[in-house]
Design a protein around this motif. Structure first.
Motif, mmCIF file in Angstrom:
data_model
loop_
_atom_site.group_PDB
_atom_site.id
_atom_site.type_symbol
_atom_site.label_atom_id
_atom_site.label_comp_id
_atom_site.label_asym_id
_atom_site.label_seq_id
_atom_site.Cartn_x
_atom_site.Cartn_y
_atom_site.Cartn_z
ATOM 1 N N ARG A 14 -2.295 -5.422 1.442
ATOM 2 C CA ARG A 14 -1.736 -6.705 1.839
ATOM 3 C C ARG A 14 -2.497 -7.283 3.021
ATOM 4 O O ARG A 14 -2.560 -6.668 4.081
ATOM 5 N N ASP A 15 -3.077 -8.466 2.816
ATOM 6 C CA ASP A 15 -3.745 -9.233 3.873
ATOM 7 C C ASP A 15 -4.740 -8.368 4.652
ATOM 8 O O ASP A 15 -4.759 -8.375 5.896
ATOM 9 N N LEU A 16 -5.586 -7.661 3.928
ATOM 10 C CA LEU A 16 -6.555 -6.756 4.552
ATOM 11 C C LEU A 16 -7.716 -7.546 5.165
ATOM 12 O O LEU A 16 -8.298 -8.424 4.531
ATOM 13 N N SER A 17 -8.041 -7.200 6.386
ATOM 14 C CA SER A 17 -9.176 -7.789 7.085
ATOM 15 C C SER A 17 -10.017 -6.666 7.669
ATOM 16 O O SER A 17 -9.483 -5.774 8.328
ATOM 17 N N VAL A 18 -11.337 -6.683 7.388
ATOM 18 C CA VAL A 18 -12.258 -5.685 7.922
ATOM 19 C C VAL A 18 -13.400 -6.424 8.611
ATOM 20 O O VAL A 18 -14.082 -7.242 7.983
ATOM 21 N N ASP A 41 -11.667 -10.524 4.235
ATOM 22 C CA ASP A 41 -10.890 -11.530 4.947
ATOM 23 C C ASP A 41 -9.636 -11.906 4.162
ATOM 24 O O ASP A 41 -9.678 -12.731 3.256
ATOM 25 N N GLY A 42 -8.520 -11.243 4.476
ATOM 26 C CA GLY A 42 -7.236 -11.609 3.875
ATOM 27 C C GLY A 42 -7.091 -11.217 2.420
ATOM 28 O O GLY A 42 -6.590 -12.003 1.604
ATOM 29 N N LEU A 43 -7.471 -10.011 2.086
ATOM 30 C CA LEU A 43 -7.449 -9.549 0.688
ATOM 31 C C LEU A 43 -6.141 -8.835 0.368
ATOM 32 O O LEU A 43 -5.665 -8.003 1.153
ATOM 33 N N GLY A 80 -4.087 -5.457 8.603
ATOM 34 C CA GLY A 80 -3.411 -5.569 7.324
ATOM 35 C C GLY A 80 -2.727 -4.271 6.953
ATOM 36 O O GLY A 80 -2.693 -3.314 7.731
ATOM 37 N N GLU A 81 -2.182 -4.239 5.755
ATOM 38 C CA GLU A 81 -1.386 -3.100 5.287
ATOM 39 C C GLU A 81 -2.039 -2.464 4.068
ATOM 40 O O GLU A 81 -2.394 -3.144 3.111
ATOM 41 N N ILE A 82 -2.214 -1.154 4.129
ATOM 42 C CA ILE A 82 -2.699 -0.379 2.988
ATOM 43 C C ILE A 82 -1.711 0.754 2.759
ATOM 44 O O ILE A 82 -1.649 1.702 3.557
ATOM 45 N N LEU A 83 -0.931 0.659 1.708
ATOM 46 C CA LEU A 83 0.063 1.681 1.398
ATOM 47 C C LEU A 83 -0.396 2.467 0.175
ATOM 48 O O LEU A 83 -0.574 1.897 -0.905
#
Length: 338
Positions: free
Chosen positions: A8-12, A25-27, A67-70
């Protein structure tokens, strides 16, 4: 029902001497057990960076991850290294791009396969060696009892790729990330590798992420498709729907640049105009707008100033209306694809 993997909304972002690279950006995406997600896009679109983040493999000293990585309910973003080490190679594993560089030249193939098995199960050396032989046999290496003591340079390219798969599957992970597993392999070996992944998924029920830049590879392999450009998702949906009726101009460009069997041998390929943007300073608005031929249809400066959202489920991050997306594909793009 919660997804097995939820991003959710991953940013690296990477800190460099030239500035901050916005690699992702916001993946957002999800993946269920027993399903395969294909992630496609040009080199530099953020495919590998995304999945290295899923496994916590980025250097925290130079990388900022938000962001969130579950993964099966476990938060991976910011998790302690001790937690990540228990998950990597056990619950989740990765087949890296280049098997020649990913395998150490100093150790036998069997030792490298046995090492994660010993670490995660506490097996003895003898048990781990037997497991390594079993895995080599499982992935189709001939005479595994002998080849287990060979070094990577003694394996062909296809055999090294199979050894990488054996290493990734030795602990029966529930999530397998395959990062361009067919790169630099001839088409017959490509087909064998993809068939093998499918067979192993049926046996174990694992979730698989297949990263590639080749839409032809994913056509008959994955269940769902995510198209990435400049660190963002620009289109997603069931693979058959995306390939049969793509909606984003970038996806049209990827399909149009592929060779066609029915085309004349003298017919040139149709490349996407321009080059991917620098992720040090990505363009505002839609990242694809400098290369897109449909900006004028949207009107005004919307494509240049406003970032289009990606609808959940089936959709594209494009300011063209869904009706116009369908009509452009039917009238202009499909006839060129044949």
């Amino acid at each position: 029902m919660n997804a097995f993997l939820s991003v959710r909304d991953l940013s690296v972002r990477f800190s460099t001497e030239d500035g901050t690279v916005r690699a992702v950006d916001g993946l957002s995406f999800t993946l269920e057990r027993g399903r395969t997600l294909g992630i496609v896009g040009e080199s530099g679109s953020g495919k590998s960076v995304t999945n290295l983040a899923v496994l916590g493999l980025h250097d925290p000293r130079t990388t900022e991850i938000r962001g969130e990585i579950l993964l099966d309910g476990q938060e991976m973003t910011g998790a302690p290294e001790s937690v990540l080490e228990k998950l990597r190679g056990n619950k989740a594993a990765m087949i890296f791009q280049d098997s020649l560089t990913a395998l150490s030249p100093y150790y036998t193939v069997g030792r490298q396969i046995a090492e994660p098995y010993r670490k995660h199960t506490g097996a003895s050396r003898r048990e781990a060696r037997l497991r390594a032989v079993e895995m080599l046999r499982r992935v189709g290496i001939p005479q595994p009892e002998l080849r287990v003591d060979d070094y990577p340079h003694q394996f062909s390219g296809g055999m090294r790729q199979r050894a990488m798969i054996a290493m990734a599957l030795v602990c029966d992970p529930e999530l397998l990330i395959a990062d361009e597993p067919t790169t630099a392999l001839d088409v017959t070996v490509q087909a064998q590798i993809l068939d093998l992944l499918g067979e192993l998924q049926q046996e174990t029920g694992a979730a698989i992420i297949l990263i590639t830049h080749d839409l032809g590879v994913v056509a008959g392999t994955v269940d769902d498709l995510l198209v990435m450009y400049a660190g963002r998702a620009v289109e997603q949906g069931p693979v058959r729907e995306v390939l049969r009726a793509p909606r984003h101009p970038y996806t049209w460009g990827l399909l149009g640049s592929m060779p066609r069997l029915a085309a004349s041998v003298d017919e040139p390929l149709t490349p996407i105009p321009g080059t991917p943007p620098s992720l040090l300073a990505p363009p505002p608005g839609c990242p694809f707008h400098p290369r897109c031929g449909y900006v004028s249809e949207v009107g005004g400066d919307r494509c240049r100033t406003e970032r289009p959202g990606l609808p959940p489920g089936r959709g594209a991050a494009c300011h063209l209306s869904e009706e116009r997306q369908r009509s452009v594909f039917a009238e202009q793009i499909r006839p060129r694809l044949g």
